[in-house]
Design a protein around this motif. Sequence first.
Motif, PDB file in Angstrom:
ATOM      1  N   ASP A   1      -4.854   6.649  -1.245  1.00 46.82           N
ATOM      2  CA  ASP A   1      -3.960   5.514  -1.130  1.00 46.82           C
ATOM      3  C   ASP A   1      -4.135   4.748  -2.568  1.00 46.82           C
ATOM      4  O   ASP A   1      -5.030   5.079  -3.314  1.00 46.82           O
ATOM      5  CB  ASP A   1      -4.510   4.580  -0.239  1.00 46.82           C
ATOM      6  N   ILE A   2      -3.053   3.954  -2.808  1.00 39.12           N
ATOM      7  CA  ILE A   2      -2.936   3.138  -4.229  1.00 39.12           C
ATOM      8  C   ILE A   2      -2.388   1.802  -3.319  1.00 39.12           C
ATOM      9  O   ILE A   2      -1.398   1.601  -2.880  1.00 39.12           O
ATOM     10  CB  ILE A   2      -1.922   3.679  -5.113  1.00 39.12           C
TER      11      ILE A   2
ATOM     12  N   PHE B   1      10.034   0.088  -4.838  1.00 36.24           N
ATOM     13  CA  PHE B   1      10.025   1.333  -4.769  1.00 36.24           C
ATOM     14  C   PHE B   1       9.708   1.813  -3.483  1.00 36.24           C
ATOM     15  O   PHE B   1       8.612   1.229  -2.947  1.00 36.24           O
ATOM     16  CB  PHE B   1       9.305   2.123  -5.893  1.00 36.24           C
ATOM     17  N   TYR B   2      10.319   2.688  -2.784  1.00 33.07           N
ATOM     18  CA  TYR B   2      10.244   3.065  -1.361  1.00 33.07           C
ATOM     19  C   TYR B   2       9.423   4.470  -1.675  1.00 33.07           C
ATOM     20  O   TYR B   2       8.550   4.761  -0.948  1.00 33.07           O
ATOM     21  CB  TYR B   2      11.375   3.197  -0.715  1.00 33.07           C
ATOM     22  N   GLU B   3       9.931   5.430  -2.340  1.00 34.05           N
ATOM     23  CA  GLU B   3       9.374   6.828  -2.685  1.00 34.05           C
ATOM     24  C   GLU B   3       9.619   7.257  -4.111  1.00 34.05           C
ATOM     25  O   GLU B   3      10.792   7.172  -4.435  1.00 34.05           O
ATOM     26  CB  GLU B   3      10.137   7.642  -1.468  1.00 34.05           C
ATOM     27  N   LEU B   4       8.590   7.974  -4.288  1.00 33.21           N
ATOM     28  CA  LEU B   4       8.973   8.442  -5.857  1.00 33.21           C
ATOM     29  C   LEU B   4       8.184   9.989  -5.576  1.00 33.21           C
ATOM     30  O   LEU B   4       7.246  10.288  -4.834  1.00 33.21           O
ATOM     31  CB  LEU B   4       7.904   7.581  -6.748  1.00 33.21           C
TER      32      LEU B   4
ATOM     33  N   LYS C   1       0.939  -1.092  -0.055  1.00 33.00           N
ATOM     34  CA  LYS C   1       0.054  -0.090  -0.050  1.00 33.00           C
ATOM     35  C   LYS C   1       0.914   1.174   0.118  1.00 33.00           C
ATOM     36  O   LYS C   1       1.908   1.360   0.749  1.00 33.00           O
ATOM     37  CB  LYS C   1      -0.882   0.054   1.109  1.00 33.00           C
ATOM     38  N   TYR C   2       0.536   2.180  -0.959  1.00 32.31           N
ATOM     39  CA  TYR C   2       1.362   3.522  -0.962  1.00 32.31           C
ATOM     40  C   TYR C   2       0.222   4.680  -0.555  1.00 32.31           C
ATOM     41  O   TYR C   2      -0.803   4.709  -0.708  1.00 32.31           O
ATOM     42  CB  TYR C   2       1.639   3.584  -2.436  1.00 32.31           C
ATOM     43  N   LYS C   3       0.994   5.677  -0.023  1.00 31.05           N
ATOM     44  CA  LYS C   3       0.186   6.969   0.186  1.00 31.05           C
ATOM     45  C   LYS C   3       0.765   7.913  -0.937  1.00 31.05           C
ATOM     46  O   LYS C   3       1.959   8.086  -0.966  1.00 31.05           O
ATOM     47  CB  LYS C   3       0.577   7.474   1.539  1.00 31.05           C
TER      48      LYS C   3
ATOM     49  N   ARG D   1       4.134  13.214  -4.342  1.00 31.34           N
ATOM     50  CA  ARG D   1       4.861  12.362  -3.771  1.00 31.34           C
ATOM     51  C   ARG D   1       4.019  10.997  -3.251  1.00 31.34           C
ATOM     52  O   ARG D   1       3.129  10.871  -2.762  1.00 31.34           O
ATOM     53  CB  ARG D   1       5.313  12.944  -2.354  1.00 31.34           C
ATOM     54  N   LEU D   2       4.753   9.735  -3.476  1.00 32.68           N
ATOM     55  CA  LEU D   2       4.201   8.484  -3.393  1.00 32.68           C
ATOM     56  C   LEU D   2       5.319   7.806  -2.558  1.00 32.68           C
ATOM     57  O   LEU D   2       6.392   7.589  -2.791  1.00 32.68           O
ATOM     58  CB  LEU D   2       4.127   7.530  -4.588  1.00 32.68           C
ATOM     59  N   VAL D   3       4.616   7.154  -1.477  1.00 36.67           N
ATOM     60  CA  VAL D   3       5.769   6.515  -0.323  1.00 36.67           C
ATOM     61  C   VAL D   3       4.881   5.346   0.280  1.00 36.67           C
ATOM     62  O   VAL D   3       3.699   5.138   0.345  1.00 36.67           O
ATOM     63  CB  VAL D   3       5.702   7.391   1.040  1.00 36.67           C
ATOM     64  N   LEU D   4       5.664   4.420   0.139  1.00 42.53           N
ATOM     65  CA  LEU D   4       5.315   2.917   0.431  1.00 42.53           C
ATOM     66  C   LEU D   4       5.000   2.845   2.015  1.00 42.53           C
ATOM     67  O   LEU D   4       5.889   3.298   2.795  1.00 42.53           O
ATOM     68  CB  LEU D   4       6.453   1.689   0.290  1.00 42.53           C
ATOM     69  N   VAL D   5       3.803   2.617   2.486  1.00 34.17           N
ATOM     70  CA  VAL D   5       3.327   2.622   3.895  1.00 34.17           C
ATOM     71  C   VAL D   5       3.078   1.420   4.390  1.00 34.17           C
ATOM     72  O   VAL D   5       3.183   1.044   5.713  1.00 34.17           O
ATOM     73  CB  VAL D   5       2.507   3.738   4.131  1.00 34.17           C
TER      74      VAL D   5
END
Length: 194
Positions: A39-40, A167-170, A19-21, A187-191
Amino acid sequence: ELIFESRHLDLIGKGTGVKYKFEHTVSDEKLMGAPFADDITLNVQDVNGEGLRKIDVTVFTGDRQRPVQNYDEMTINPVFVWFLDKCIENYRLVSGGKQPYLKGRMSESFVTQAKLEDVEVDFGGKTVSGHKVTIAPFETDPNKHKMQGFENSKFTFIMSKDIPGYFYELQSDIFSSQAGTGKMQDRLVLVEAK
């Protein structure tokens, strides 16, 4: 090679996902639209004998949710591809230009001008080694004089082979040197890995 020739999904098994924020922020809502966060999620439905994944990706939730996308025989993370497409579309909206041209310049910049750094990433209670790739694909573009000052915009990708989904952060930072043009950041971050 780190991005396009790596297997991004090997650490996500059948029946699990990530899940990404996603956060969209702007300096001026009148110029850039409203900010939002959502969320994605990416879920692996099946894994074949060659390690290829059958996956579902859900972009956003509630009224903002898009139709669930299904992919077969994947090794790369389609959330990364979605983010790249969003970067190009956002850049096109503010700077002008045609989508195929901008996409080509961005793809080429990963090969010709990417800045690579080693980084450490904290995820899931542990620190893992990773890489940070930064590109400014339009900085030296022959058509940058047509881009309304947005040519110095930067795009950053943090990844690690030890993180599910790779990928951790884009992050995209779209900004102009011209006055009154506004700034936009995605900003996309793995949560979560489940």
